[in-house]
Design an enzyme around this catalytic site. Structure first.
Site, PDB file in Angstrom:
ATOM      1  CB  SER B 146      -0.977  -0.061   1.185  1.00 47.72           C
ATOM      2  OG  SER B 146      -1.985   0.903   1.031  1.00 47.72           O
ATOM      3  CG  ASP B 221      -7.351  -3.235  -1.947  1.00 46.59           C
ATOM      4  OD1 ASP B 221      -7.932  -2.300  -1.361  1.00 46.59           O
ATOM      5  OD2 ASP B 221      -6.117  -3.399  -1.924  1.00 46.59           O
ATOM      6  CG  HIS B 254      -5.551  -2.636   1.270  1.00 52.41           C
ATOM      7  ND1 HIS B 254      -4.925  -2.448   0.052  1.00 52.41           N
ATOM      8  CD2 HIS B 254      -4.971  -1.740   2.111  1.00 52.41           C
ATOM      9  CE1 HIS B 254      -4.020  -1.480   0.154  1.00 52.41           C
ATOM     10  NE2 HIS B 254      -4.023  -1.047   1.389  1.00 52.41           N
TER      11      HIS B 254
END
Lengths: 276, 276
Positions: B146, B221, B254
């Site tokens: 991320s 996600d 995620h």
């Protein structure tokens, strides 16, 4: 049963669930990992009982079991270690009461109202999991860590034929002989027979049997000499003729860094026995 | 450098360390995993940059990297994501300030005093790790998740030849085009050139190159469409002739359940390039 969360992981689904427990009289949270499988298929189930201070989350986050469970097609269930909630009596210590149910049905007040983890993990939760997940109830096994190793050993010894395999990471093997076992005095009172039914070494001395046992134990575990004492299990197994594979692991401590290191090997061992 | 903890894990040593950082003007904590190795040997090192809200602990607890690092003989280093401490300015949000340093050297007050994570992860910490651990500095690679994927991509694009491999899990690829990139406005002000030096897509558009890229991205996600936008990276790589392996993973979110699922595959890919 309420779904708290689900997420895809290692080719399967890691879920966290909550339900109202009749055994404990509280809400209880547990996690279940289900590998992908053919529609209508059922899978063997591995029960994992956690140690002092833990909830379902410790092994779910840090246990590194999913890859092996996916590879072998094993459902993995992780219950909490005690009842929870404001109504549940507690004490300001980490080795008794909340987070430390010791997998007994307490008979002494004030613990006897909610601290009924034996009924919870050996009866109520298995029935719920069998109803809600694609488990093959004829193919179950059990493992645990520390206090959860104690729970796994006693559950297997007291349910001959139910679990096709039982193993433990750094288990408490003889609570009636070590300081942590004070919990049994407080949950069960001075009922020696009841305490012996929650002590793996005593159960074996009193005639309970399992086919074989696997234990991993770190040699750098700070609880080894005073609380865990695997030599007592080795002596009892030798006297009873129970094959025990006790793997002493040089340098390893009591943490999930130890558990996660040997989780894959233990699950391989379970899978071989669950698939026979 | 002070040792916070060490424990044996997966045939190596998982440590957590703390030191006074000149870059950030604060104490900084990081983790290092070192597989067992021959005396005097040096090992390749993989840098792992974490995402929003994380410290070193998230991947250390939940990343499931140790088995692959032990198998391949890779050191794995996980820094924090921002300076910490009472003296460090913060805001009551999770996507800016503490836990969200975005791997830049802030130029705008009040952030410019401590928020210097670019210098920290690309200069100061590598020098410290090279001095304190058995690393082969000629064999480094970098990955991240991320916001940390953003950090890994920009670090590799701006240091040609330093990293033999770069990959990411669900990276922020174009912060100047997505809402999370507001952080760059606040850390760097309206200096467009400075912001483009911290945007992987812009760096590629402006001529920066890496040999190849590997990205895993979950299709479930929740940040995919608005914040991550891997198609922008795919377009930039296609235009620049950079081979990008973008693995879209059906059903994955995620979280670290996603990261841990594909960690082993990414480390296999790094190991192949680190050992050439």
């Amino acid at each position: 049963m309420e779904t708290v969360s689900t997420a895809r992981a290692h080719g399967g689904t890691q879920g966290v669930y909550r339900h109202r427990s009749a055994a404990t009289g509280t809400d209880m949270t547990f996690s279940v990992y289900v590998p992908d499988h053919a529609p209508g298929a059922t899978l063997p189930v591995v029960w994992y009982l956690s140690g002092l201070t833990c909830t379902h989350a410790n092994v779910t986050d840090k246990g590194e079991y999913r890859a092996a469970c996916a590879r072998h097609g094993l459902i993995f269930v992780a219950p909490d270690t005690s009842p929870r909630g404001d109504e549940v009596p507690d004490e300001d210590r980490w080795d008794f009461a909340k987070g430390a149910g010791f997998y007994v049905d307490a008979t002494m007040p004030p613990w006897s109202t909610h601290y009924r983890m034996w009924s919870y993990v050996t009866e109520e939760l298995p029935a719920l999991v069998a109803a809600e997940f694609p488990v093959d109830a004829a193919r179950q096994s059990i493992m645990g860590h520390s206090m959860g190793g104690h729970g796994a050993l006693t559950a297997a010894l007291r349910h001959p034929g139910r679990y096709r395999a039982v193993s433990a990471f750094a288990p408490i093997v003889a609570p009636t002989q070590v300081p942590w076992g004070e919990a049994l005095d407080r949950y069960l009172g001075d009922d020696v027979a009841a305490q012996r039914r929650h002590d793996a070494v005593a159960l074996i001395e009193d005639g309970a049997r399992v086919t074989e046992l696997l234990v991993d134990q770190g040699e750098a575990d700070g609880f080894l000499a005073e609380q865990l004492r695997p030599e007592l299990l080795a002596q009892a197994c030798a006297a009873a003729g129970i094959p025990l594979e006790l793997r002493m692991r040089a340098g390893y401590d009591h943490s999930y860094l130890f558990v996660s290191t040997f989780m894959g090997e233990q699950l391989d061992w379970h899978a071989a026995r669950l698939k026979r």
